[in-house]
Design a protein around this motif. Structure first.
Motif: not given
Length: 270
Positions: A2, A89, A131-135, A158-159, A179, A181-182
């Motif tokens: 991801s 989203s 968001r990345d922190r919520d993955l 990441q996905c 995600t 926000d990367n």
């Protein structure tokens, strides 16, 4: 697998207006392949492949699975009907980029009917933008805590994408997690790879250097090699549930037609 400094009030207003009217549309640029990281890859992209190179990559990605929860993975898996994509989203910019990615895929895969849709109920591909922190929390809500831990330890994504198939190996529903926000390049790279994998070629391989289904390869756009793979998969002669032997029997004729299509849609000179 991801993201204004005012002086007098009138000057500030004029500067803000100029910025809004003159600044490029980032979502349009990113999805159109005008990011420097994308453009540089397109300039050096390999576009000429032997039949053996294409077939090798197709068989390695269309059969098997990088990570699977249960069931056999020795058959062709694909949608057998229209594919409708819903994005969940509150990021309008990322949803706009995703819509352009979906449209690009639809343009370049001849026998695939794919489009965005506004309602979740009618969609068979759901894209969750987080968001990345919520993955990890999202993975847990999708798969449960135990499977989420397995996925994170195995893939550190990441996905991510996955699908549910029926007894005929037809994909009934896919879920994609991206995600937001990367950065633009990472978002586009993930969006193309995971959306395409959600259509069937879900097995990553490090032995094919030209495919985005190689964890060591980042594209950010729909490259020529992977267009071959998806067009082979969605040719009507390649059916869900076929074995490797059954696919090999029809591949020569299918590949000839796919070559002609990929050449035409990309205006290839050779």
């Amino acid at each position: 697998m991801s993201a204004l400094n005012p002086s007098p009030a009138l000057r500030s207003a004029l500067l803000a207006f100029a910025a809004l009217t003159c600044a490029p549309d980032i979502a349009t640029i990113a999805a159109a392949g005008e990011l420097p990281a994308v453009s540089s890859r397109q300039r050096t992209e390999k576009k000429s492949f032997t039949d053996g190179e294409i077939v090798d990559g197709f068989l390695k990605t269309a059969f098997g699975a990088e990570y699977h929860l249960a069931g056999r993975v020795d058959r062709i898996r694909k949608f057998d009907g229209p594919v409708r994509v819903y994005a969940e989203s509150d990021r309008a910019d990322r949803k706009a980029q995703l819509a352009k990615v979906v449209a690009d895929i639809g343009k370049r895969v001849q026998h695939l009917d794919i489009a965005m849709i506004d309602t979740n109920e009618a969609a068979n591909v759901r894209v969750k933008l987080v968001r990345d922190r919520d993955l990890y929390r999202t993975l847990t809500s999708f798969y449960g805590a135990e499977k989420a831990r397995e996925i994170r330890s195995s893939l550190d994504p990441q996905c991510l994408s996955g699908f549910r198939k029926n007894d005929n190996f037809e994909i009934e529903h896919s879920d994609v997690i991206l995600t937001v926000d990367n950065g633009d390049f990472v978002f586009l790279d993930c969006a193309y790879e995971e959306l395409l994998q959600s259509l069937g070629p879900i097995n990553d391989t490090t032995s094919v250097p030209w495919t985005m289904f190689n964890d060591n390869v980042s594209m950010g756009y729909f490259d020529i090699y992977d267009q071959y793979i998806l067009n082979l998969l969605y040719d009507p002669r390649i059916r869900a549930g076929m074995t490797v032997a059954e696919v090999k029997a029809v591949l020569p004729a299918v590949l000839a037609d796919v070559r002609a299509w990929v050449k035409r849609v990309n205006d290839l000179k050779e």
